[in-house]
Motif scaffolding. Structure first.
Motif, short mmCIF file in Angstrom:
data_model
loop_
_atom_site.label_atom_id
_atom_site.label_comp_id
_atom_site.label_asym_id
_atom_site.label_seq_id
_atom_site.Cartn_x
_atom_site.Cartn_y
_atom_site.Cartn_z
N THR B 224 0.84 -1.19 0.00
CA THR B 224 0.00 0.00 0.00
C THR B 224 0.88 1.25 0.00
O THR B 224 2.09 1.17 0.19
N SER B 257 -5.84 -2.09 5.05
CA SER B 257 -7.22 -1.85 5.44
C SER B 257 -8.21 -2.15 4.31
O SER B 257 -9.37 -2.36 4.55
N ASN B 276 -6.24 -9.65 8.50
CA ASN B 276 -6.33 -8.37 9.19
C ASN B 276 -6.82 -8.62 10.60
O ASN B 276 -7.67 -9.48 10.82
C1 LIG Z 1 -5.99 10.22 -4.62
C2 LIG Z 1 -5.45 9.12 -3.77
C3 LIG Z 1 -4.76 8.09 -4.36
C4 LIG Z 1 -4.28 7.03 -3.60
N1 LIG Z 1 -3.63 6.02 -4.24
C5 LIG Z 1 -3.26 4.93 -3.52
C6 LIG Z 1 -2.63 3.80 -4.16
O1 LIG Z 1 -2.38 3.80 -5.36
N2 LIG Z 1 -2.29 2.74 -3.40
C7 LIG Z 1 -2.54 2.69 -2.04
O2 LIG Z 1 -2.24 1.67 -1.42
N3 LIG Z 1 -3.10 3.74 -1.42
C8 LIG Z 1 -3.45 4.85 -2.12
N4 LIG Z 1 -4.01 5.93 -1.46
C9 LIG Z 1 -4.06 5.89 0.02
C10 LIG Z 1 -5.27 5.13 0.57
O3 LIG Z 1 -6.36 6.02 0.69
C11 LIG Z 1 -4.99 4.56 1.98
O4 LIG Z 1 -4.54 5.59 2.82
C12 LIG Z 1 -3.96 3.46 2.01
O5 LIG Z 1 -4.17 2.50 1.00
C13 LIG Z 1 -4.00 2.78 3.35
O6 LIG Z 1 -2.93 1.86 3.48
P1 LIG Z 1 -2.90 0.70 4.56
O7 LIG Z 1 -4.10 -0.14 4.39
O8 LIG Z 1 -1.57 0.05 4.44
O9 LIG Z 1 -2.86 1.48 5.94
P2 LIG Z 1 -3.95 1.64 7.08
O10 LIG Z 1 -5.17 2.31 6.57
O11 LIG Z 1 -3.24 2.26 8.21
O12 LIG Z 1 -4.38 0.17 7.48
C14 LIG Z 1 -3.59 -0.74 8.17
C15 LIG Z 1 -4.41 -2.02 8.34
O13 LIG Z 1 -3.59 -3.03 8.90
C16 LIG Z 1 -4.27 -3.71 9.94
N5 LIG Z 1 -3.24 -4.18 10.87
C17 LIG Z 1 -2.34 -3.43 11.56
N6 LIG Z 1 -1.54 -4.21 12.30
C18 LIG Z 1 -1.90 -5.49 12.07
C19 LIG Z 1 -1.44 -6.76 12.52
N7 LIG Z 1 -0.42 -6.87 13.38
N8 LIG Z 1 -2.04 -7.88 12.07
C20 LIG Z 1 -3.08 -7.79 11.20
N9 LIG Z 1 -3.57 -6.60 10.74
C21 LIG Z 1 -2.98 -5.47 11.16
C22 LIG Z 1 -5.21 -2.71 10.52
O14 LIG Z 1 -6.33 -3.34 11.10
C23 LIG Z 1 -5.61 -1.88 9.26
O15 LIG Z 1 -6.73 -2.42 8.63
C24 LIG Z 1 -4.48 7.00 -2.20
C25 LIG Z 1 -5.15 8.06 -1.61
C26 LIG Z 1 -5.63 9.12 -2.36
C27 LIG Z 1 -6.34 10.22 -1.68
#
Ligand SMILES: Cc1cc2nc3c(=O)[nH]c(=O)nc-3n(C[C@H](O)[C@H](O)[C@H](O)COP(=O)(O)OP(=O)(O)OC[C@H]3O[C@@H](n4cnc5c(N)ncnc54)[C@H](O)[C@@H]3O)c2cc1C
Lengths: 266, 312
Positions: B224, B257, B276
């Motif tokens: 991500t 997420s 997750n």
């Molecule tokens: C215009 C725009 C474009 C974007 N383009 C992209 C893109 O191309 N790609 C992209 O990825 N994002 C993109 N984003 C960002 C996107 O909106 C999210 O912020 C991002 O994808 C969230 O990443 P994440 O799930 O890694 O982090 P988080 O939202 O922080 O989620 C972390 C997750 O991990 C879980 N977790 C944590 N610790 C553990 C554990 N020990 N065991 C099991 N589960 C755990 C939590 O429950 C949570 O669900 C974009 C945003 C915008 C506004």
């Protein structure tokens, strides 16, 4: 170097999908309860890119937005980060435009500002995700453009730019005035400081309507749009996830592995 | 008044072959041209690309316009926009299509605005409105939370297509078409190319991988945006709306997420497996299998059991 940064106010893109609603009657998003709109992610990074240049080389940074009354907040945010001025294009005639109509109004306003070496935009807005307004401004103003970039530096009056491509990046040299759109690879934007917030609160923003920037109401907003929205809807996603459970984590892992094997996924 | 006819695609070459996006453009372009009963034109720019013109014919193009010149080896806004603008003036196509790639993201808006028309970016569905024969463009908006159906009321109707969203054309070498070379003028512009820095990541290419995991393990590795922004993974491995579009057989989504922007990049994945610790995580809405657990505890026994099954 004088820099104009175009910033847009959008519904918070991190709004949980469960709170995302559309009014089918108006084809519009219903603002989620209790979640305030924000400056579009990549636009905030464009402000950051401008301020990094200002920190090193001086000059003036002007934030510009087109949007309703509430959009003033994103100008204030940019000013609290360190932008010197804010210009708000505010007119009912600007409403519901497409990329064309919005780029046209912004380009006309930038012409009115007159003095600038660089225009910065985010690579795409976090609501419509189109990524065309920046390039549209460049086309209307006949500026060289590069999109999307992860780095910009000034030396000897030229811009050294790194453009992201699928398998790496290109190093380019750009002669100002030019337009660049900024991506997240630039790095984190700075937080507004308390002092910055207080200074921004005291500063006035300039407000221009259609007449101020010399455009007819028929050239901007919904009437100036080339592309019409016929329908906006939330796609139905049938959630059919099989949650694999076990007596403990090891058991759950074993069951998952077996299910993957049975389903010929591994 | 100009009569706008036909469909023009801007193809892309990659290391001596047509890029996958070109086959998708041929697929949808041919279909729309057939629906209109008109011709499909293909533009082929680059260096040493001439031999690929017959491939475009085999993929369904009636006419191929080749601009083969060392000065346009790399995409460059000014020269490419001038070439496409020239072709649009010559052909007056009703529809112009490109990929939502490094090239199309930049070229499509510039070309459209120069032509005085609108553009729909990153479309996942294109069809002809039988009533007025114009193009209906469906594209994800709000990070993928919603779909918008758009119609550009000026001509040409310019659109880019999301990689892996359209059916690739079938190669048929018995097809006949015309190949036309066009002269290249590189207009003096404000952008000078200095060099390209390739940051290929070792191993299987993300876009071609059959198994992808957002955690180290078997197969290719992708993640991500926060994971890439924080430097845990190189930027090239970001999956999503502003990263790579992938379509593996298995995508193991670990501790992500399931934001719509991330999931936009793997809608082509045939099997999504989510791990997750949050039972409410959005990612489970996309997954075929899910486990609610801490990945640090789940992954070791999972890896072990999979290895055991695969060797047995
Ligand atoms: C215009 C725009 C474009 C974007 N383009 C992209 C893109 O191309 N790609 C992209 O990825 N994002 C993109 N984003 C960002 C996107 O909106 C999210 O912020 C991002 O994808 C969230 O990443 P994440 O799930 O890694 O982090 P988080 O939202 O922080 O989620 C972390 C997750 O991990 C879980 N977790 C944590 N610790 C553990 C554990 N020990 N065991 C099991 N589960 C755990 C939590 O429950 C949570 O669900 C974009 C945003 C915008 C506004």
């Amino acid at each position: 170097m004088d820099i104009i940064v175009c910033v847009k106010q959008v519904p918070d893109p991190e709004t949980p999908p469960a709170s995302f609603r559309i009014d089918p009657g108006t084809n519009k998003v219903i603002p989620a309860q209790g979640i305030a709109p924000v400056i579009s992610t990549f636009d905030e990074l464009a402000v950051e890119a401008a301020l990094r240049i200002k920190d090193k080389h001086g000059g003036k940074v002007t934030a510009m937005t087109l949007g309703p009354e509430s959009a003033r907040d994103v100008l204030k945010h940019a000013m609290a980060m360190g932008a010197d001025e804010g210009i708000h294009l505010l007119d009912a005639a600007f409403g519901d435009g497409d990329g064309w109509a919005t780029a046209y109004a912004l380009a006309q306003a930038i012409k009115k500002v007159g003095r600038y070496d660089l225009v910065l935009c985010g690579r795409q807005a976090a609501d419509w995700d189109a990524g065309q307004v920046g390039l549209g401004i460049a086309e209307f103003l006949n500026l060289p453009s590069v999109t999307p970039i992860k780095k910009v530096e000034v030396s000897d009056g030229k811009l050294g730019v790194e453009r992201l491509v699928a398998d790496g990046f290109e190093v380019l040299e750009v002669s100002p005035p030019a337009l660049l759109t900024v991506s997240n690879e630039l790095g984190e934007p700075r937080y507004p400081t308390l002092r910055g917030i207080m200074m921004a609160a005291r500063k006035q923003v300039t407000t221009w309507n259609a007449q101020d920037i010399g455009v007819e109401a028929s050239q901007v907003g919904a009437r100036g749009a080339r592309t019409k929205l016929l329908r906006l809807f939330i796609p139905i996603r049938e959630s059919k996830c099989e949650i694999v459970e076990g007596e403990d984590v090891v058991d759950a892992a074993t069951k998952l592995a077996l299910r993957l094997r049975e389903s010929k996924i591994i | 008044m100009t009569e706008y006819r036909g469909v023009l695609i801007c193809s892309e070459a990659l290391q001596g072959s047509l890029a996958a996006i070109s086959w998708e453009l041929l697929g949808i372009g041919r279909k729309l041209a057939n629906d209109l009963g008109e011709e499909l034109y293909a533009f082929l720019p680059g260096r040493g690309v001439q031999p690929l013109a017959q491939e475009l014919v085999a993929g369904g193009a009636d006419k191929v316009f080749v601009a083969d010149d060392p000065r346009i080896e790399y995409y460059q806004t000014d020269s490419y926009t001038a070439l496409m603008d020239g072709l649009c003036r010559q052909l007056s196509p009703q529809i112009v299509l490109m990929g939502q790639t490094s090239l199309g993201r930049d070229l499509a808006p510039r070309l459209a605005f120069r032509q005085g028309t609108g553009v729909a970016m990153d479309c996942v569905e294109l069809s002809i409105d039988l009533q007025d024969r114009s193009l209906l463009q469906t594209r994800p908006v709000y990070g993928g939370n919603a779909l918008a159906v758009l119609k550009t009321e000026t001509k040409p109707q310019v659109a880019t297509i999301r990689p892996k969203s359209m059916t690739e054309a079938q190669r048929d070498t018995s097809r006949r078409g015309e190949v036309i070379s066009i002269p290249v003028n590189v207009p003096p512009g404000g952008v000078n190319f200095v060099k390209k820095v390739t940051e290929e990541v070792e191993g299987v290419k993300l876009e071609d991988a059959e198994i992808i995991s957002s955690s180290p393990g078997g197969g290719a590795w992708g993640g991500t945006r926060p994971v890439c922004d924080s430097g845990w993974l190189p930027a090239q491995l970001q999956i999503g709306l502003t990263g790579k579009m992938v379509s593996p057989n298995l995508y193991l989504v670990v501790a992500a997420s399931g934001s719509s922007q991330h999931m936009a990049g793997c809608s082509g994945a045939r099997n999504i497996v989510a791990i997750n610790k949050d039972p409410e995580a959005n990612v489970f809405k996309y997954a075929r299998f899910g486990v609610v657990a801490d990945y640090r505890q789940l992954l070791p026994p999972l890896t072990e059991k999979c290895k055991e099954l695969l060797s047995g």
